[in-house]
Design a protein around this motif. Structure first.
Motif, PDB file in Angstrom:
ATOM      1  N   LEU A 152       0.823  -1.206   0.000  1.00  0.00           N
ATOM      2  CA  LEU A 152       0.000   0.000   0.000  1.00  0.00           C
ATOM      3  C   LEU A 152       0.860   1.260   0.000  1.00  0.00           C
ATOM      4  O   LEU A 152       0.505   2.265  -0.625  1.00  0.00           O
ATOM      5  CB  LEU A 152      -0.941  -0.004   1.201  1.00  0.00           C
ATOM      6  N   ALA A 153       2.002   1.211   0.692  1.00  0.00           N
ATOM      7  CA  ALA A 153       2.910   2.358   0.662  1.00  0.00           C
ATOM      8  C   ALA A 153       3.464   2.562  -0.743  1.00  0.00           C
ATOM      9  O   ALA A 153       3.567   3.704  -1.226  1.00  0.00           O
ATOM     10  CB  ALA A 153       4.045   2.155   1.662  1.00  0.00           C
ATOM     11  N   ALA A 154       3.809   1.468  -1.417  1.00  0.00           N
ATOM     12  CA  ALA A 154       4.298   1.572  -2.793  1.00  0.00           C
ATOM     13  C   ALA A 154       3.208   2.125  -3.704  1.00  0.00           C
ATOM     14  O   ALA A 154       3.471   2.955  -4.579  1.00  0.00           O
ATOM     15  CB  ALA A 154       4.760   0.197  -3.287  1.00  0.00           C
ATOM     16  N   ALA A 155       1.966   1.676  -3.492  1.00  0.00           N
ATOM     17  CA  ALA A 155       0.850   2.186  -4.290  1.00  0.00           C
ATOM     18  C   ALA A 155       0.629   3.672  -4.031  1.00  0.00           C
ATOM     19  O   ALA A 155       0.129   4.393  -4.900  1.00  0.00           O
ATOM     20  CB  ALA A 155      -0.421   1.401  -3.971  1.00  0.00           C
ATOM     21  N   GLY A 156       1.017   4.123  -2.843  1.00  0.00           N
ATOM     22  CA  GLY A 156       0.891   5.536  -2.514  1.00  0.00           C
ATOM     23  C   GLY A 156       2.060   6.379  -2.961  1.00  0.00           C
ATOM     24  O   GLY A 156       2.070   7.592  -2.726  1.00  0.00           O
ATOM     25  N   GLY A 157       3.061   5.741  -3.607  1.00  0.00           N
ATOM     26  CA  GLY A 157       4.181   6.490  -4.171  1.00  0.00           C
ATOM     27  C   GLY A 157       5.458   6.470  -3.352  1.00  0.00           C
ATOM     28  O   GLY A 157       6.406   7.180  -3.687  1.00  0.00           O
ATOM     29  N   ASP A 158       5.525   5.661  -2.294  1.00  0.00           N
ATOM     30  CA  ASP A 158       6.735   5.591  -1.462  1.00  0.00           C
ATOM     31  C   ASP A 158       7.827   4.829  -2.211  1.00  0.00           C
ATOM     32  O   ASP A 158       7.672   3.643  -2.531  1.00  0.00           O
ATOM     33  CB  ASP A 158       6.409   4.899  -0.137  1.00  0.00           C
ATOM     34  N   ARG A 159       8.936   5.489  -2.479  1.00  0.00           N
ATOM     35  CA  ARG A 159       9.997   4.896  -3.298  1.00  0.00           C
ATOM     36  C   ARG A 159      10.653   3.693  -2.612  1.00  0.00           C
ATOM     37  O   ARG A 159      10.952   2.682  -3.244  1.00  0.00           O
ATOM     38  CB  ARG A 159      11.065   5.944  -3.611  1.00  0.00           C
ATOM     39  N   GLN A 160      10.898   3.802  -1.314  1.00  0.00           N
ATOM     40  CA  GLN A 160      11.548   2.710  -0.603  1.00  0.00           C
ATOM     41  C   GLN A 160      10.666   1.461  -0.597  1.00  0.00           C
ATOM     42  O   GLN A 160      11.149   0.343  -0.813  1.00  0.00           O
ATOM     43  CB  GLN A 160      11.873   3.141   0.832  1.00  0.00           C
ATOM     44  N   ALA A 161       9.386   1.664  -0.349  1.00  0.00           N
ATOM     45  CA  ALA A 161       8.456   0.533  -0.373  1.00  0.00           C
ATOM     46  C   ALA A 161       8.365  -0.059  -1.773  1.00  0.00           C
ATOM     47  O   ALA A 161       8.263  -1.280  -1.932  1.00  0.00           O
ATOM     48  CB  ALA A 161       7.074   0.988   0.099  1.00  0.00           C
ATOM     49  N   LEU A 162       8.412   0.783  -2.789  1.00  0.00           N
ATOM     50  CA  LEU A 162       8.353   0.303  -4.170  1.00  0.00           C
ATOM     51  C   LEU A 162       9.554  -0.580  -4.488  1.00  0.00           C
ATOM     52  O   LEU A 162       9.420  -1.629  -5.130  1.00  0.00           O
ATOM     53  CB  LEU A 162       8.293   1.482  -5.137  1.00  0.00           C
ATOM     54  N   SER A 265      -7.596  -0.065 -13.392  1.00  0.00           N
ATOM     55  CA  SER A 265      -6.688   0.879 -14.035  1.00  0.00           C
ATOM     56  C   SER A 265      -6.329   0.425 -15.440  1.00  0.00           C
ATOM     57  O   SER A 265      -6.700  -0.666 -15.889  1.00  0.00           O
ATOM     58  CB  SER A 265      -5.402   1.005 -13.213  1.00  0.00           C
ATOM     59  N   GLU A 266      -5.570   1.255 -16.117  1.00  0.00           N
ATOM     60  CA  GLU A 266      -4.925   0.863 -17.365  1.00  0.00           C
ATOM     61  C   GLU A 266      -3.774  -0.103 -17.042  1.00  0.00           C
ATOM     62  O   GLU A 266      -3.264  -0.110 -15.915  1.00  0.00           O
ATOM     63  CB  GLU A 266      -4.373   2.104 -18.067  1.00  0.00           C
ATOM     64  N   PRO A 267      -3.360  -0.932 -17.992  1.00  0.00           N
ATOM     65  CA  PRO A 267      -2.262  -1.863 -17.713  1.00  0.00           C
ATOM     66  C   PRO A 267      -0.924  -1.140 -17.573  1.00  0.00           C
ATOM     67  O   PRO A 267      -0.726  -0.066 -18.140  1.00  0.00           O
ATOM     68  CB  PRO A 267      -2.266  -2.780 -18.944  1.00  0.00           C
ATOM     69  N   PHE A 268      -0.025  -1.745 -16.808  1.00  0.00           N
ATOM     70  CA  PHE A 268       1.332  -1.216 -16.680  1.00  0.00           C
ATOM     71  C   PHE A 268       2.296  -2.400 -16.584  1.00  0.00           C
ATOM     72  O   PHE A 268       1.929  -3.487 -16.128  1.00  0.00           O
ATOM     73  CB  PHE A 268       1.467  -0.289 -15.478  1.00  0.00           C
ATOM     74  N   GLU A 272       7.114   0.554 -11.210  1.00  0.00           N
ATOM     75  CA  GLU A 272       7.031   2.009 -11.089  1.00  0.00           C
ATOM     76  C   GLU A 272       5.657   2.552 -11.504  1.00  0.00           C
ATOM     77  O   GLU A 272       5.301   3.676 -11.152  1.00  0.00           O
ATOM     78  CB  GLU A 272       8.108   2.682 -11.934  1.00  0.00           C
ATOM     79  N   GLY A 273       4.888   1.763 -12.230  1.00  0.00           N
ATOM     80  CA  GLY A 273       3.566   2.200 -12.660  1.00  0.00           C
ATOM     81  C   GLY A 273       2.465   1.958 -11.647  1.00  0.00           C
ATOM     82  O   GLY A 273       1.313   2.344 -11.877  1.00  0.00           O
ATOM     83  N   LEU A 274       2.807   1.325 -10.506  1.00  0.00           N
ATOM     84  CA  LEU A 274       1.778   0.958  -9.532  1.00  0.00           C
ATOM     85  C   LEU A 274       1.048   2.171  -8.964  1.00  0.00           C
ATOM     86  O   LEU A 274      -0.182   2.173  -8.860  1.00  0.00           O
ATOM     87  CB  LEU A 274       2.406   0.138  -8.398  1.00  0.00           C
ATOM     88  N   ALA A 275       1.787   3.203  -8.573  1.00  0.00           N
ATOM     89  CA  ALA A 275       1.155   4.366  -7.934  1.00  0.00           C
ATOM     90  C   ALA A 275       0.136   5.027  -8.857  1.00  0.00           C
ATOM     91  O   ALA A 275      -0.990   5.346  -8.446  1.00  0.00           O
ATOM     92  CB  ALA A 275       2.221   5.370  -7.495  1.00  0.00           C
ATOM     93  N   ALA A 281      -7.458   3.423 -10.597  1.00  0.00           N
ATOM     94  CA  ALA A 281      -8.456   2.465 -10.111  1.00  0.00           C
ATOM     95  C   ALA A 281      -9.369   3.117  -9.070  1.00  0.00           C
ATOM     96  O   ALA A 281     -10.582   2.866  -9.052  1.00  0.00           O
ATOM     97  CB  ALA A 281      -7.757   1.238  -9.524  1.00  0.00           C
ATOM     98  N   ARG A 282      -8.800   3.956  -8.213  1.00  0.00           N
ATOM     99  CA  ARG A 282      -9.615   4.662  -7.222  1.00  0.00           C
ATOM    100  C   ARG A 282     -10.592   5.608  -7.906  1.00  0.00           C
ATOM    101  O   ARG A 282     -11.763   5.692  -7.531  1.00  0.00           O
ATOM    102  CB  ARG A 282      -8.728   5.454  -6.249  1.00  0.00           C
ATOM    103  N   ALA A 283     -10.107   6.339  -8.908  1.00  0.00           N
ATOM    104  CA  ALA A 283     -10.977   7.264  -9.627  1.00  0.00           C
ATOM    105  C   ALA A 283     -12.113   6.513 -10.312  1.00  0.00           C
ATOM    106  O   ALA A 283     -13.273   6.969 -10.314  1.00  0.00           O
ATOM    107  CB  ALA A 283     -10.172   8.053 -10.655  1.00  0.00           C
ATOM    108  N   ALA A 284     -11.808   5.357 -10.884  1.00  0.00           N
ATOM    109  CA  ALA A 284     -12.836   4.570 -11.578  1.00  0.00           C
ATOM    110  C   ALA A 284     -13.914   4.099 -10.604  1.00  0.00           C
ATOM    111  O   ALA A 284     -15.114   4.160 -10.909  1.00  0.00           O
ATOM    112  CB  ALA A 284     -12.193   3.382 -12.283  1.00  0.00           C
ATOM    113  N   VAL A 285     -13.501   3.630  -9.423  1.00  0.00           N
ATOM    114  CA  VAL A 285     -14.495   3.129  -8.477  1.00  0.00           C
ATOM    115  C   VAL A 285     -15.289   4.288  -7.865  1.00  0.00           C
ATOM    116  O   VAL A 285     -16.491   4.150  -7.571  1.00  0.00           O
ATOM    117  CB  VAL A 285     -13.816   2.261  -7.395  1.00  0.00           C
ATOM    118  N   GLN A 286     -14.656   5.443  -7.697  1.00  0.00           N
ATOM    119  CA  GLN A 286     -15.389   6.613  -7.208  1.00  0.00           C
ATOM    120  C   GLN A 286     -16.430   7.067  -8.224  1.00  0.00           C
ATOM    121  O   GLN A 286     -17.556   7.430  -7.861  1.00  0.00           O
ATOM    122  CB  GLN A 286     -14.410   7.750  -6.909  1.00  0.00           C
TER     123      GLN A 286
END
Length: 403
Positions: A152-162, A265-268, A272-275, A281-286
């Motif tokens: 989840l941290a990687a999905a949020g853009g955390d580089r170390q977690a990624l 989401s779109e495929p990646f 690095e494309g996870l975030a 995906a969040r925007a689509a479900v909203q």
């Protein structure tokens, strides 16, 4: 945990084997043990007292490959540790590891050969024990909790977690992926299952995806779950996973029914494309949550103007144009705006609007004429239509769930 059932199953297996057993989770914590212990060594006695595998014993066991084993592993005696030989039985359900069952050798046995000969006779009991553990709080284990937090941290853009997640073996050879967010569709008059907590979603996602090749990893938040999905997965398989997730979420929250919506989401092709995929995906479900016309399983590419509304700068308040403000102030009974929005959504088809809203076609034309008189312009002309349609979607977007 279903402690009584688990302990009963361990005792049953111990009685059939005539040996002392201990059951531990993936973090080396004691879950259950048998009363039968004809040859309890120092390691077993200390384990039963401390409830935790000591570090030196854990190192010895890991040296023999138990962490990746899918079949029973004989772990030889270690006099320095005060440890007799024993057999580690990995407990797996559809390929997912849920714990370890340890079978101790007797003091007079030099090898584990007899234990290995006995185990096929209790295979059904071992599988039943593994299923019980899966039904329990496997998602609450320290190991699983750490990995979900990193994902989840990687999905949020955390580089170390990624960087950590990029090294996970389950990602090898599975790209391209897409990200899916599963969310309970709001139901008027019923409180959402969201209040039941993160653990419910983590458990439901884990149990729904265990053994499913289509899903590489899952994690749960307080309001939704996140899946990393192989993009070549079939829609029928993904539909089964979503249905199973809804069933498991209903079971763990006690809800009679949990209507779900899914945003993809779109495929990646690289971690690095996870975030960015998570944002999509969040925007689509909203968008699906506020606009039922989109359906229950929505791809980011299909949400239209909501892609722009989800971008930076669009706040919770609804942007209002002049024409839209005039209509909103006039239409206090909410007769005109629903017809107008659906007419835009249906590409101007009066027949489709009349059928869906259970109106006569003449009623649709009459309401359209009233809109013209209020704003002094044709709502179906290019620029006016774009302005009003976007304003209507912005109003919906302002009511989106915050996830």
């Amino acid at each position: 945990m279903q402690t009584t059932q688990v302990e009963r199953e361990v005792e049953r297996i111990a009685a059939r084997l005539g040996r002392g057993l201990s059951l531990e989770d993936l973090d080396g914590m004691l879950l259950a043990y048998s009363s039968h212990q004809s040859s309890a060594d120092r390691v077993r006695v200390n384990f039963l007292l401390s409830k935790k595998v000591p570090a030196d014993v854990s190192d010895w066991q890991l040296q023999h490959g138990i962490a990746t084993a899918v079949r029973p592993v004989a772990v030889p005696a270690n006099a320095d540790l005060g440890m007799l030989g024993r057999v580690c039985v990995p407990l797996l359900v559809r390929g997912f590891r849920v714990g370890y069952l340890w079978v101790q050798q007797d003091s007079g046995e030099d090898t584990a050969a007899h234990i290995l000969e006995q185990l096929p006779g209790v295979r059904a009991d071992i599988d039943r024990l593994a299923a019980l553990l899966l039904e329990d709080n496997t998602a609450g284990s320290e190991h699983r909790t750490r990995r979900e937090a990193a994902f989840l941290a990687a999905a949020g853009g955390d580089r170390q977690a990624l960087e950590e997640c990029a090294g996970w073996p389950e990602l090898d050879g599975t790209a391209p992926w897409h990200c899916e967010v599963l969310f309970d569709r709001p139901v008027p008059g019923r409180s959402a299952a969201a209040g039941d907590g993160t653990l419910a979603r983590r458990t439901a996602a884990l149990q729904a995806t265990v053994g499913a090749d289509a899903v590489v990893f899952s994690a749960g938040e307080s309001t939704h779950s996140v899946l990393l999905v192989r993009h070549d997965a079939g829609q029928a398989e993904l539909a089964v996973i979503r249905r199973r997730y809804g069933e498991r979420l209903a079971a763990v929250t006690g809800a009679a029914d949990v209507p779900l919506i899914c945003g993809a989401s779109e495929p990646f092709a690289a971690p690095e494309g996870l975030a960015g995929a998570y944002v999509q995906a969040r925007a689509a479900v909203q968008a699906a949550a506020v606009d039922p016309q989109l359906g229950d399983a929505v791809e980011y590419r299909s949400i239209g103007a909501y892609q722009f509304l989800a971008g930076a700068g669009w706040q919770a308040s609804s942007p209002r144009s002049v024409f839209f403000t005039e209509l909103l102030e006039y239409d206090r009974s909410n007769e005109l705006l629903p017809v107008l929005e659906l007419l835009f959504d249906k590409n101007g088809s009066v027949q489709d609007v009349a059928q869906q809203l259970h109106l006569h076609r003449s009623s649709v034309y009459n309401r359209l004429a009233r809109v013209r008189s209020v704003i002094g312009a044709d709502p179906l002309s290019g620029a006016v239509r774009l302005e009003l349609h976007l304003a209507l979607k912005a109003r919906r977007w302002s009511h989106r769930p915050r996830i």
